[in-house]
Design a protein around this motif. Sequence first.
Motif, PDB file in Angstrom:
ATOM      1  N   ASP A  94     102.853 -57.785  61.906  1.00  0.00           N
ATOM      2  CA  ASP A  94     102.131 -58.593  62.972  1.00  0.00           C
ATOM      3  C   ASP A  94     102.391 -57.859  64.167  1.00  0.00           C
ATOM      4  O   ASP A  94     103.291 -57.206  64.790  1.00  0.00           O
ATOM      5  CB  ASP A  94     102.848 -60.029  62.784  1.00  0.00           C
ATOM      6  CG  ASP A  94     102.742 -60.814  61.995  1.00  0.00           C
ATOM      7  OD1 ASP A  94     101.594 -60.832  61.278  1.00  0.00           O
ATOM      8  OD2 ASP A  94     103.620 -61.584  61.379  1.00  0.00           O
ATOM      9  N   ARG A 126     105.831 -63.233  67.730  1.00  0.00           N
ATOM     10  CA  ARG A 126     104.747 -62.797  66.964  1.00  0.00           C
ATOM     11  C   ARG A 126     103.385 -63.472  67.373  1.00  0.00           C
ATOM     12  O   ARG A 126     103.495 -64.473  67.528  1.00  0.00           O
ATOM     13  CB  ARG A 126     105.332 -63.315  65.262  1.00  0.00           C
ATOM     14  CG  ARG A 126     103.890 -62.929  64.484  1.00  0.00           C
ATOM     15  CD  ARG A 126     104.386 -63.539  63.059  1.00  0.00           C
ATOM     16  NE  ARG A 126     104.368 -65.054  62.800  1.00  0.00           N
ATOM     17  CZ  ARG A 126     103.398 -65.704  62.601  1.00  0.00           C
ATOM     18  NH1 ARG A 126     102.150 -65.208  62.612  1.00  0.00           N
ATOM     19  NH2 ARG A 126     103.486 -67.014  62.666  1.00  0.00           N
ATOM     20  N   ASP A 150     100.003 -64.458  66.640  1.00  0.00           N
ATOM     21  CA  ASP A 150      99.506 -65.190  65.565  1.00  0.00           C
ATOM     22  C   ASP A 150      97.897 -65.002  65.839  1.00  0.00           C
ATOM     23  O   ASP A 150      97.187 -64.783  64.682  1.00  0.00           O
ATOM     24  CB  ASP A 150      99.502 -66.822  65.577  1.00  0.00           C
ATOM     25  CG  ASP A 150      98.927 -67.525  64.452  1.00  0.00           C
ATOM     26  OD1 ASP A 150      99.441 -66.994  63.223  1.00  0.00           O
ATOM     27  OD2 ASP A 150      98.370 -68.334  64.514  1.00  0.00           O
ATOM     28  N   GLU A 151      97.379 -64.976  66.984  1.00  0.00           N
ATOM     29  CA  GLU A 151      95.891 -65.049  67.039  1.00  0.00           C
ATOM     30  C   GLU A 151      95.755 -64.722  68.861  1.00  0.00           C
ATOM     31  O   GLU A 151      96.491 -64.413  69.347  1.00  0.00           O
ATOM     32  CB  GLU A 151      95.107 -66.156  66.817  1.00  0.00           C
ATOM     33  CG  GLU A 151      93.703 -66.278  66.742  1.00  0.00           C
ATOM     34  CD  GLU A 151      93.066 -65.089  65.921  1.00  0.00           C
ATOM     35  OE1 GLU A 151      92.803 -63.915  66.403  1.00  0.00           O
ATOM     36  OE2 GLU A 151      92.981 -65.169  64.558  1.00  0.00           O
ATOM     37  N   ILE A 166     103.740 -66.982  68.764  1.00  0.00           N
ATOM     38  CA  ILE A 166     104.926 -67.665  67.973  1.00  0.00           C
ATOM     39  C   ILE A 166     106.099 -67.191  68.203  1.00  0.00           C
ATOM     40  O   ILE A 166     106.420 -66.168  67.877  1.00  0.00           O
ATOM     41  CB  ILE A 166     104.351 -67.573  66.443  1.00  0.00           C
ATOM     42  CG1 ILE A 166     103.132 -68.023  66.199  1.00  0.00           C
ATOM     43  CG2 ILE A 166     105.497 -68.507  65.741  1.00  0.00           C
ATOM     44  CD1 ILE A 166     102.503 -69.392  66.374  1.00  0.00           C
ATOM     45  N   GLN A 206     109.770 -65.813  67.982  1.00  0.00           N
ATOM     46  CA  GLN A 206     110.858 -65.639  66.993  1.00  0.00           C
ATOM     47  C   GLN A 206     112.201 -65.418  67.609  1.00  0.00           C
ATOM     48  O   GLN A 206     112.860 -64.419  67.370  1.00  0.00           O
ATOM     49  CB  GLN A 206     110.207 -64.501  66.200  1.00  0.00           C
ATOM     50  CG  GLN A 206     108.760 -64.362  65.700  1.00  0.00           C
ATOM     51  CD  GLN A 206     108.620 -65.300  64.665  1.00  0.00           C
ATOM     52  OE1 GLN A 206     109.432 -65.134  63.344  1.00  0.00           O
ATOM     53  NE2 GLN A 206     107.912 -66.677  64.730  1.00  0.00           N
ATOM     54  N   TYR A 265      94.888 -74.116  73.041  1.00  0.00           N
ATOM     55  CA  TYR A 265      96.251 -73.417  72.821  1.00  0.00           C
ATOM     56  C   TYR A 265      97.020 -74.089  74.227  1.00  0.00           C
ATOM     57  O   TYR A 265      97.986 -73.508  74.326  1.00  0.00           O
ATOM     58  CB  TYR A 265      96.479 -72.058  72.992  1.00  0.00           C
ATOM     59  CG  TYR A 265      95.305 -71.434  73.465  1.00  0.00           C
ATOM     60  CD1 TYR A 265      95.620 -70.915  74.959  1.00  0.00           C
ATOM     61  CD2 TYR A 265      94.005 -71.116  73.365  1.00  0.00           C
ATOM     62  CE1 TYR A 265      94.817 -70.310  75.730  1.00  0.00           C
ATOM     63  CE2 TYR A 265      93.376 -70.450  74.102  1.00  0.00           C
ATOM     64  CZ  TYR A 265      93.384 -69.767  75.311  1.00  0.00           C
ATOM     65  OH  TYR A 265      92.413 -69.344  76.074  1.00  0.00           O
TER      66      TYR A 265
END
Length: 305
Positions: free
Chosen positions: A130, A142, A144-145, A178, A180, A193
């Motif tokens: 990722d 991370r 995500d999009e 995201i 982490q 979002y």
Amino acid sequence: MFREVAQLGAELDRLGGAALGARTPSRVALLFDWDSWWALETSDGPSRLVRYQQVVLAYYRALWEAGVDVDVVPVTADLTHYDVVVAPALHMLKGDLPQRLEEVARRGGSVVATYLSGRVDEDDNAFLMDVPGPLGPLMGVRIDEWDARGPEFTNPVLLQAGTETLEVASQLLFELVIPQGAEVVGTYRADFYAGTPAVTRNAFGEGHGWYVAAGLDQEGVGWVVRQVLAGHGLSGRHPEHPGLETAVRVAPDGTRLLFLLNHGEEPVEVPAHSGGVDLLTGERVEQGRPVVLEPCGVRVLREDG
């Protein structure tokens, strides 16, 4: 024009050899990578509107306005002497760079990365992991999009540090983060979002990795940079005057030379942080006393030892 050239020549004559061999002992590095520039701007996505130079210049301007000395260095540079390393849009990660950036944070420094970082290796091949690739552990995020929009679209971002809050604008690219392990410093305020992270800070070793996932406006970039610098006691001498450039150069014999340059169109008056002698006028400056610079004015203070 002749008058300005003559004035500059006279100032250099008065300065003499005092600055010969002097160096600026910077604790802040800004990474500039020609290959990331090339790879990013020939890529088909996620946005053809993002320009590498503009992103780098926004972070350089924030550092300049904060009044700190900064070295602009290639990604191959030795980073062991820097407390803060800013790496905007580091699209391509080459060699051991991720490990060297981790080492900066591990020993107590801060590393700042932004959107479009850690996407490809030195051969311009995507990582089999990722985004942000090998920077993921350092940044603690991370991706995500991402949402790429035209310049007419703006998404507000709420930045927060303690009780201090500031709402700024972001444009062009908005990564969906995201965490982490990273803590959230800024959040999106609009669209699907809204409420998700836009700026994060991750504890790594004794230091931190900062990740800016959105194309913040200059005010937002400046806010993030000042937060990072403050964590290392690196705020400039006169941050309340962004048009006043300050730089310290150290001569081979240890003499410290403070350069003050007023880039504004109005006079600036600031207190002297230390005593010294203005090498251009011979005037004695006492610590704490006001120093006045006319528009485009220059002072070169040989600081007391």
